[in-house]
Design a protein around this motif. Structure first.
Motif, short mmCIF file in Angstrom:
data_model
loop_
_atom_site.label_atom_id
_atom_site.label_comp_id
_atom_site.label_asym_id
_atom_site.label_seq_id
_atom_site.Cartn_x
_atom_site.Cartn_y
_atom_site.Cartn_z
N GLN A 128 3.12 -13.03 -7.35
CA GLN A 128 2.85 -12.02 -8.37
C GLN A 128 3.30 -10.62 -7.95
O GLN A 128 3.38 -9.73 -8.78
CB GLN A 128 1.35 -12.00 -8.71
CG GLN A 128 0.48 -11.16 -7.78
CD GLN A 128 0.34 -11.76 -6.38
OE1 GLN A 128 0.66 -12.92 -6.15
NE2 GLN A 128 -0.19 -10.95 -5.47
N GLY A 129 3.60 -10.45 -6.67
CA GLY A 129 4.10 -9.19 -6.17
C GLY A 129 3.02 -8.30 -5.58
O GLY A 129 1.85 -8.41 -5.93
N THR A 130 3.44 -7.41 -4.68
CA THR A 130 2.54 -6.43 -4.08
C THR A 130 3.28 -5.09 -4.03
O THR A 130 4.45 -5.04 -3.67
CB THR A 130 2.07 -6.88 -2.69
OG1 THR A 130 1.10 -5.94 -2.19
CG2 THR A 130 3.22 -6.99 -1.69
N GLN A 131 2.59 -4.04 -4.40
CA GLN A 131 3.22 -2.72 -4.51
C GLN A 131 3.32 -2.04 -3.15
O GLN A 131 2.33 -1.97 -2.40
CB GLN A 131 2.41 -1.83 -5.45
CG GLN A 131 2.93 -0.41 -5.57
CD GLN A 131 4.24 -0.31 -6.33
OE1 GLN A 131 4.38 -0.89 -7.40
NE2 GLN A 131 5.19 0.43 -5.78
N VAL A 132 4.49 -1.53 -2.86
CA VAL A 132 4.72 -0.71 -1.66
C VAL A 132 5.20 0.67 -2.14
O VAL A 132 6.19 0.75 -2.87
CB VAL A 132 5.76 -1.34 -0.73
CG1 VAL A 132 6.14 -0.38 0.39
CG2 VAL A 132 5.22 -2.65 -0.15
N THR A 133 4.51 1.70 -1.71
CA THR A 133 4.88 3.06 -2.08
C THR A 133 5.05 3.88 -0.81
O THR A 133 4.13 3.95 0.00
CB THR A 133 3.83 3.71 -2.98
OG1 THR A 133 3.64 2.90 -4.14
CG2 THR A 133 4.27 5.10 -3.40
N VAL A 134 6.23 4.48 -0.65
CA VAL A 134 6.52 5.28 0.52
C VAL A 134 6.67 6.73 0.07
O VAL A 134 7.56 7.05 -0.74
CB VAL A 134 7.80 4.80 1.22
CG1 VAL A 134 8.03 5.60 2.49
CG2 VAL A 134 7.71 3.31 1.52
N SER A 135 5.82 7.59 0.58
CA SER A 135 5.86 9.00 0.20
C SER A 135 6.72 9.79 1.18
O SER A 135 6.78 9.48 2.37
CB SER A 135 4.45 9.58 0.17
OG SER A 135 3.87 9.52 1.46
N SER A 136 7.36 10.81 0.65
CA SER A 136 8.26 11.62 1.49
C SER A 136 7.51 12.78 2.15
O SER A 136 6.37 13.07 1.83
CB SER A 136 9.40 12.15 0.64
OG SER A 136 8.90 12.91 -0.43
N GLY A 157 0.82 -1.20 0.00
CA GLY A 157 0.00 0.00 0.00
C GLY A 157 0.84 1.24 0.00
O GLY A 157 2.06 1.19 -0.24
N LEU A 158 0.19 2.36 0.28
CA LEU A 158 0.84 3.67 0.33
C LEU A 158 1.02 4.07 1.79
O LEU A 158 0.06 4.02 2.57
CB LEU A 158 -0.01 4.70 -0.41
CG LEU A 158 0.44 6.16 -0.33
CD1 LEU A 158 1.80 6.33 -1.00
CD2 LEU A 158 -0.61 7.07 -0.97
N VAL A 159 2.23 4.46 2.15
CA VAL A 159 2.52 4.85 3.52
C VAL A 159 3.49 6.03 3.50
O VAL A 159 4.29 6.17 2.56
CB VAL A 159 3.10 3.66 4.31
CG1 VAL A 159 4.44 3.21 3.72
CG2 VAL A 159 3.23 3.96 5.78
N GLN A 160 3.42 6.86 4.52
CA GLN A 160 4.35 7.98 4.63
C GLN A 160 5.70 7.50 5.15
O GLN A 160 5.78 6.48 5.86
CB GLN A 160 3.78 9.05 5.55
CG GLN A 160 2.60 9.81 4.96
CD GLN A 160 2.20 10.99 5.84
OE1 GLN A 160 2.37 10.98 7.04
NE2 GLN A 160 1.64 12.01 5.21
N ALA A 161 6.72 8.24 4.82
CA ALA A 161 8.05 7.93 5.32
C ALA A 161 8.03 7.87 6.85
O ALA A 161 7.39 8.70 7.50
CB ALA A 161 9.06 8.97 4.85
#
Length: 124
Positions: free
Chosen positions: A116-124, A10-14
């Protein structure tokens, strides 16, 4: 043979945390060394962490050591990657993989089965 399905990305903050899970099918799960790899856009797939058959031995890439923890539950046929203190450079697709050997466990070529992979997005 084993089939692998990742979840928990998922999407998470730094500075935040995520826990990835990998569910395995097949009755020989405990006979596999389990690893996590990641691949960022435009980059090669790289080793993140590995755990041996019993869960008693682990190994980590230097970039995640002290922040990530790999574990497994052979009864539930699950592998986990707890990721703390996340950084923008941790952004990638994360893959779970299974290998029949502990030798060369940092190498992509050592693994026989992949999810199949899972997306990790870290926002600054």
């Amino acid at each position: 043979q084993v089939q692998l399905v990742e979840s928990g990305g998922g999407l998470v903050q730094a500075g935040g945390s995520l826990r990835l899970s990998c569910a395995a099918s097949g009755h020989t799960f405990s006979s596999y060394v389990m690893g996590w790899f990641r691949q960022a856009p435009g980059k090669e797939r790289e080793f993140v962490a590995v755990v041996n058959w019993s869960g008693g031995s682990t190994n980590y890439a230097n970039s995640v050591k002290g922040r990530f923890t790999i574990s497994r539950d052979n009864i539930k046929k699950m592998v986990y990657l707890q990721m703390n203190s996340l950084k923008p450079e941790d952004t990638a697709v994360y893959y779970c993989a299974a290998s029949s050997s502990w030798s060369g466990n940092w190498a992509v070529r050592s693994y026989d089965y992949w999810g199949q992979g899972t997306q990790v997005t870290v926002s600054s």
